[in-house]
Design an enzyme around this catalytic site. Structure first.
Site, PDB file in Angstrom:
ATOM      1  N   ASP A  13       0.806  -1.453  -0.074  1.00 50.77           N
ATOM      2  CA  ASP A  13       0.072  -0.012  -0.005  1.00 50.77           C
ATOM      3  C   ASP A  13       0.892   1.262   0.030  1.00 50.77           C
ATOM      4  OD1 ASP A  13      -2.188  -1.643   0.211  1.00 50.77           O
ATOM      5  OD2 ASP A  13      -2.107  -1.640   2.298  1.00 50.77           O
ATOM      6  N   LYS A  16       1.521   2.137  -4.909  1.00 52.49           N
ATOM      7  CA  LYS A  16       2.301   1.821  -6.198  1.00 52.49           C
ATOM      8  C   LYS A  16       1.216   1.699  -7.384  1.00 52.49           C
ATOM      9  CE  LYS A  16       2.327  -2.485  -4.298  1.00 52.49           C
ATOM     10  NZ  LYS A  16       2.018  -2.284  -2.984  1.00 52.49           N
ATOM     11  N   LYS A  18      -0.745   4.352  -8.056  1.00 49.13           N
ATOM     12  CA  LYS A  18      -0.447   5.647  -8.565  1.00 49.13           C
ATOM     13  C   LYS A  18       0.643   5.782  -9.418  1.00 49.13           C
ATOM     14  CE  LYS A  18       0.662  10.385  -7.594  1.00 49.13           C
ATOM     15  NZ  LYS A  18       0.532  11.732  -6.961  1.00 49.13           N
ATOM     16  N   ASN A  38      -5.503 -10.110  -3.377  1.00 51.42           N
ATOM     17  CA  ASN A  38      -4.970  -9.492  -1.952  1.00 51.42           C
ATOM     18  C   ASN A  38      -4.499  -7.963  -2.249  1.00 51.42           C
ATOM     19  OD1 ASN A  38      -2.870 -10.671  -3.457  1.00 51.42           O
ATOM     20  ND2 ASN A  38      -1.777 -11.539  -1.734  1.00 51.42           N
ATOM     21  N   GLY A  40      -4.323  -4.246  -3.966  1.00 48.16           N
ATOM     22  CA  GLY A  40      -5.744  -3.457  -3.962  1.00 48.16           C
ATOM     23  C   GLY A  40      -4.719  -2.043  -4.543  1.00 48.16           C
ATOM     24  N   HIS A  41      -4.596  -1.765  -5.679  1.00 46.79           N
ATOM     25  CA  HIS A  41      -4.054  -0.678  -6.317  1.00 46.79           C
ATOM     26  C   HIS A  41      -4.870   0.646  -6.740  1.00 46.79           C
ATOM     27  CE1 HIS A  41      -0.540  -3.463  -7.194  1.00 46.79           C
ATOM     28  NE2 HIS A  41      -0.840  -3.634  -5.910  1.00 46.79           N
ATOM     29  N   THR A 128      -5.865 -11.264   3.955  1.00 44.58           N
ATOM     30  CA  THR A 128      -7.129 -10.838   3.109  1.00 44.58           C
ATOM     31  C   THR A 128      -8.185 -11.849   2.801  1.00 44.58           C
ATOM     32  OG1 THR A 128      -6.012 -11.390   1.039  1.00 44.58           O
ATOM     33  CG2 THR A 128      -5.415  -9.148   1.862  1.00 44.58           C
ATOM     34  N   GLN A 222       2.221  -6.117  -3.167  1.00 50.96           N
ATOM     35  CA  GLN A 222       2.600  -6.076  -2.039  1.00 50.96           C
ATOM     36  C   GLN A 222       3.801  -5.234  -1.690  1.00 50.96           C
ATOM     37  OE1 GLN A 222       1.717  -9.352  -3.491  1.00 50.96           O
ATOM     38  NE2 GLN A 222      -0.472  -8.828  -3.059  1.00 50.96           N
ATOM     39  N   THR A 298      -8.314  -3.302  -0.318  1.00 50.30           N
ATOM     40  CA  THR A 298      -9.048  -4.659  -0.601  1.00 50.30           C
ATOM     41  C   THR A 298     -10.014  -4.826   0.341  1.00 50.30           C
ATOM     42  OG1 THR A 298      -7.027  -5.392  -1.802  1.00 50.30           O
ATOM     43  CG2 THR A 298      -8.212  -6.927  -0.810  1.00 50.30           C
ATOM     44  N   THR A 299      -9.458  -4.807   1.585  1.00 49.26           N
ATOM     45  CA  THR A 299     -10.514  -5.251   2.888  1.00 49.26           C
ATOM     46  C   THR A 299     -11.161  -4.287   3.376  1.00 49.26           C
ATOM     47  OG1 THR A 299      -8.639  -5.482   4.351  1.00 49.26           O
ATOM     48  CG2 THR A 299      -9.035  -7.537   2.929  1.00 49.26           C
ATOM     49  N   LYS A 329       3.061  10.174  -0.540  1.00 50.32           N
ATOM     50  CA  LYS A 329       2.126  10.679   0.778  1.00 50.32           C
ATOM     51  C   LYS A 329       2.722  11.673   1.603  1.00 50.32           C
ATOM     52  CE  LYS A 329      -1.396   7.731   1.538  1.00 50.32           C
ATOM     53  NZ  LYS A 329      -2.298   6.989   1.826  1.00 50.32           N
TER      54      LYS A 329
HETATM   55  P1  GDP Z   1      -0.800   0.317  -3.551  1.00 59.19           P
HETATM   56  O1  GDP Z   1      -1.257  -1.048  -3.006  1.00 59.19           O
HETATM   57  O2  GDP Z   1       0.638   0.339  -3.163  1.00 59.19           O
HETATM   58  O3  GDP Z   1      -1.370   0.644  -4.819  1.00 59.19           O
HETATM   59  O4  GDP Z   1      -1.421   1.625  -2.589  1.00 59.19           O
HETATM   60  P2  GDP Z   1      -2.816   1.733  -2.221  1.00 59.19           P
HETATM   61  O5  GDP Z   1      -3.854   2.123  -3.381  1.00 59.19           O
HETATM   62  O6  GDP Z   1      -3.486   0.232  -1.672  1.00 59.19           O
HETATM   63  O7  GDP Z   1      -2.965   2.771  -0.987  1.00 59.19           O
HETATM   64  C1  GDP Z   1      -2.228   3.948  -1.263  1.00 59.19           C
HETATM   65  C2  GDP Z   1      -3.506   5.033  -0.967  1.00 59.19           C
HETATM   66  O8  GDP Z   1      -2.761   6.304  -1.027  1.00 59.19           O
HETATM   67  C3  GDP Z   1      -4.574   5.122  -2.120  1.00 59.19           C
HETATM   68  O9  GDP Z   1      -5.719   5.474  -1.331  1.00 59.19           O
HETATM   69  C4  GDP Z   1      -3.945   6.277  -3.079  1.00 59.19           C
HETATM   70  O10 GDP Z   1      -4.990   6.980  -3.639  1.00 59.19           O
HETATM   71  C5  GDP Z   1      -3.103   7.042  -1.899  1.00 59.19           C
HETATM   72  N1  GDP Z   1      -2.069   7.882  -2.356  1.00 59.19           N
HETATM   73  C6  GDP Z   1      -0.992   7.744  -3.068  1.00 59.19           C
HETATM   74  N2  GDP Z   1      -0.280   8.508  -3.331  1.00 59.19           N
HETATM   75  C7  GDP Z   1      -0.697   9.634  -2.349  1.00 59.19           C
HETATM   76  C8  GDP Z   1      -0.003  10.732  -1.988  1.00 59.19           C
HETATM   77  O11 GDP Z   1       0.942  11.186  -2.398  1.00 59.19           O
HETATM   78  N3  GDP Z   1      -0.829  11.463  -1.081  1.00 59.19           N
HETATM   79  C9  GDP Z   1      -2.011  10.987  -0.444  1.00 59.19           C
HETATM   80  N4  GDP Z   1      -2.442  11.941   0.543  1.00 59.19           N
HETATM   81  N5  GDP Z   1      -2.433   9.751  -0.881  1.00 59.19           N
HETATM   82  C10 GDP Z   1      -1.839   9.058  -1.698  1.00 59.19           C
HETATM   83  P1  IMO Z   2      -0.721  -4.164  -2.334  1.00 62.64           P
HETATM   84  O1  IMO Z   2      -0.492  -4.840  -3.521  1.00 62.64           O
HETATM   85  C1  IMO Z   2      -0.863  -4.508   2.115  1.00 62.64           C
HETATM   86  C2  IMO Z   2      -0.903  -8.772   3.724  1.00 62.64           C
HETATM   87  C3  IMO Z   2      -2.000  -9.066   4.509  1.00 62.64           C
HETATM   88  C4  IMO Z   2      -1.782  -9.855   5.490  1.00 62.64           C
HETATM   89  C5  IMO Z   2      -0.673 -10.775   4.791  1.00 62.64           C
HETATM   90  C6  IMO Z   2      -0.857 -12.108   4.335  1.00 62.64           C
HETATM   91  O2  IMO Z   2      -2.124  -3.534  -2.237  1.00 62.64           O
HETATM   92  O3  IMO Z   2       0.284  -3.405  -1.562  1.00 62.64           O
HETATM   93  P2  IMO Z   2      -2.418 -12.852   2.168  1.00 62.64           P
HETATM   94  O4  IMO Z   2      -3.963 -12.346   1.825  1.00 62.64           O
HETATM   95  O5  IMO Z   2      -1.637 -12.240   0.919  1.00 62.64           O
HETATM   96  O6  IMO Z   2      -2.187 -14.131   2.615  1.00 62.64           O
HETATM   97  O7  IMO Z   2      -2.158 -11.871   3.468  1.00 62.64           O
HETATM   98  O8  IMO Z   2      -0.381  -9.825   3.752  1.00 62.64           O
HETATM   99  N1  IMO Z   2      -1.115  -8.110   2.289  1.00 62.64           N
HETATM  100  C7  IMO Z   2      -1.052  -6.970   1.914  1.00 62.64           C
HETATM  101  N2  IMO Z   2      -0.949  -5.680   2.730  1.00 62.64           N
HETATM  102  N3  IMO Z   2      -0.827  -4.354   0.796  1.00 62.64           N
HETATM  103  C8  IMO Z   2      -0.937  -5.330  -0.031  1.00 62.64           C
HETATM  104  O9  IMO Z   2      -1.259  -5.571  -1.615  1.00 62.64           O
HETATM  105  C9  IMO Z   2      -1.201  -6.720   0.512  1.00 62.64           C
HETATM  106  N4  IMO Z   2      -1.276  -8.078   0.254  1.00 62.64           N
HETATM  107  C10 IMO Z   2      -1.214  -8.887   1.153  1.00 62.64           C
HETATM  108  O10 IMO Z   2      -2.844  -7.777   4.899  1.00 62.64           O
HETATM  109  O11 IMO Z   2      -1.208  -9.165   6.533  1.00 62.64           O
HETATM  110 MG    MG Z   3      -2.808  -1.649  -1.840  1.00 57.50          MG
END
Ligand code: GDP
Ligand code: IMO
Ligand code: MG
Length: 430
Positions: A13, A16, A18, A38, A40-41, A128, A222, A298-299, A329
């Site tokens: 999270d 990635k 973005k 698992n 969520g981008h 997840t 991840q 995701t969750t 961020k």
């Molecule tokens: P990923 O799994 O690495 O793709 O990240 P996620 O999408 O799960 O979580 C990142 C969250 O931070 C999302 O809600 C994005 O919209 C948000 N985000 C990404 N870059 C920035 C930033 O520079 N500032 C803020 N405030 N939010 C951001």
């Molecule tokens: P992105 O790609 C954050 C975490 C779960 C749990 C552990 C094992 O969005 O960054 P799993 O369901 O994979 O067996 O869970 O890994 N986890 C993540 N945490 N971002 C993710 O993906 C994750 N994918 C798995 O929360 O702790």
């Molecule tokens: Mg994510």
């Protein structure tokens, strides 16, 4: 053309989605290698939010082809849902632009049933619940069901019966009935109708695109600290999340990728259980969660928050071998009176550690040693980073010996600064 890879440097999270969206603006091919839904981008453009779990984050660029590699585990219903939503929102030619490697593994209802039983126990990992771990277990035991079997009905029937037989002792312990092999076979035959036409040899298609000089981007899922081997085991996911995992999940050799971009938040989050040395369970932690919108994509779970752990980041840089960092961020830290970064740890017996221990059980007992930084005002599109943020970035660059080449100061694609080697910035829009 340079081939870029994007890898998460923390516990997932990091932003990635973005960063891939930003970097893939002109990409011909965007490829995912491992994991499943698992992940969520999130991509935000002009206020519109898209969350992708399986389809690579380049899909919103209408000329990019997006591939799901052999190292992935795929639940067909989730993929179908994601494709349908993309189509409903007007994304052009989704079905022809998405390709899936037939060597990827199916996640079946049985895998999810087993994970639900395990996660109900007191020693739950906080997964997840997407069936990821059990699906990878099936692959490792050679009882997994590759997508390829959707094109071979008789072999699929036999493989389902073999896996079911293997699982029977576990199913008999459970209270809930599970779907029979014959009913599951019938369901999967319907999946075959729309999924088989999307099959492609992802390794071959990616290597060809590279040799033809096309723009290719590899999208990690991840984060390094969730790597099944080098992360905080057993609180990890079941795939390899480091750069090497990206190559093996797609099926690529060494030397084809010129730039590896590690994505790192200016603080740290973690979802699920497991060690997190810089976690803040106080008001500052709550502030980060609230200002950063730290709810799982995701969750929907609340993410645990804490200061940036530069010691863990240094380990991630070593494991990934990244050539540059994207710092995301930075806006979230703006309203705080001071900002801290862990630069070492103190062990339970007072020993100071300069590196993240490779004994994951030791990681649970560490107390961070912090360095304090002055807060900064929110950066803006004028492409001048506040002095305090420059200082923070220069420190990180020195500590990790890696250049920060992108600074993200908001969720929208436009809220991104490109940082040149000398430290000068330009807006993405300029
Ligand atoms: P990923 O799994 O690495 O793709 O990240 P996620 O999408 O799960 O979580 C990142 C969250 O931070 C999302 O809600 C994005 O919209 C948000 N985000 C990404 N870059 C920035 C930033 O520079 N500032 C803020 N405030 N939010 C951001
Ligand atoms: P992105 O790609 C954050 C975490 C779960 C749990 C552990 C094992 O969005 O960054 P799993 O369901 O994979 O067996 O869970 O890994 N986890 C993540 N945490 N971002 C993710 O993906 C994750 N994918 C798995 O929360 O702790
Ligand atoms: Mg994510």
């Amino acid at each position: 053309m340079p081939v870029k890879a994007v890898v998460g440097m923390q516990w997932g999270d990091e932003g990635k989605g973005k960063i891939v969206d930003v970097l893939s603006a002109e990409a011909d091919l965007v490829v995912r290698a491992a994991g499943g839904s698992n992940a969520g981008h999130t991509i935000i453009r002009g206020g519109k939010k898209t969350v992708l779990h399986l389809v690579p984050s380049g899909i919103l660029h209408e000329y990019s082809r997006c591939l799901l590699g052999a190292g992935m585990v795929i639940e067909p219903a989730r993929l179908r849902e994601e494709l349908d939503v993309l189509e409903q929102f007007g994304t052009p030619r989704v079905r022809t632009r998405v390709g899936v490697d037939p060597q990827a593994m199916l996640i079946l209802p049985w895998h999810k049933a087993i994970e639900h039983v395990r996660e109900a126990r007191p020693d739950a990992l906080g997964t997840t619940l997407r069936g990821i771990g059990p699906a990878y277990e099936s692959r490792a035991s050679r009882l997994g069901i590759p997508l390829a079997l959707l094109a071979h009905p008789e072999l699929l029937k036999t493989a389902l019966e073999a896996l079911h037989l293997d699982y029977l002792p576990i199913f008999e312990l459970g209270k809930e009935p599970v779907i029979s092999p014959s009913d599951l076979f019938a369901e999967l035959m319907q999946v075959a109708d729309w999924l088989v036409p999307m099959f492609t040899d992802v390794s071959l298609e990616t290597a060809r695109a590279m040799s033809e000089g096309r723009i290719v981007l590899l999208e990690g899922a991840q984060g390094v600290m969730l790597d099944s081997l080098h992360g905080t085991y057993p609180f990890v996911t079941s795939s390899s999340t480091i750069f090497g995992g990206l190559l093996s999940g797609i099926g690529l050799g060494n030397g084809m990728v010129s730039d590896v971009v590690g994505v790192c938040k200016a603080y740290t989050t973690r979802v699920g259980n497991g060690p997190f040395p810089t976690e803040l369970e106080d008001e500052t932690g709550k502030h980060l969660a609230a200002f950063g919108g730290e709810y799982g994509a995701t969750t929907g779970r609340l993410r645990r928050c804490g200061w940036l752990d530069a010691v863990a980041l240094k380990k991630a840089v070593r494991l990934v071998g990244c050539s540059q960092l994207a710092l995301t961020k930075v806006d979230v830290l703006c309203d705080l009176p001071e900002i801290k970064v862990a630069v070492a740890y103190e062990d339970a017996d007072g020993t100071v550690l300069a590196d993240f221990p490779c004994d994951p059980y030791r990681a649970a007992q560490l107390k961070p040693v912090y360095r304090t930084f002055a807060p900064w005002r929110t950066p803006s599109d004028d492409a001048v980073l506040p002095e305090e943020l420059q200082e923070y970035i220069s420190f990180l660059e020195g500590f990790t010996a890696t250049r920060v080449s992108l600074v993200s100061w908001g969720p929208d694609r436009s809220q991104t600064l490109v940082r040149e080697a000398g430290g000068a910035c330009r807006s993405l829009n300029s």
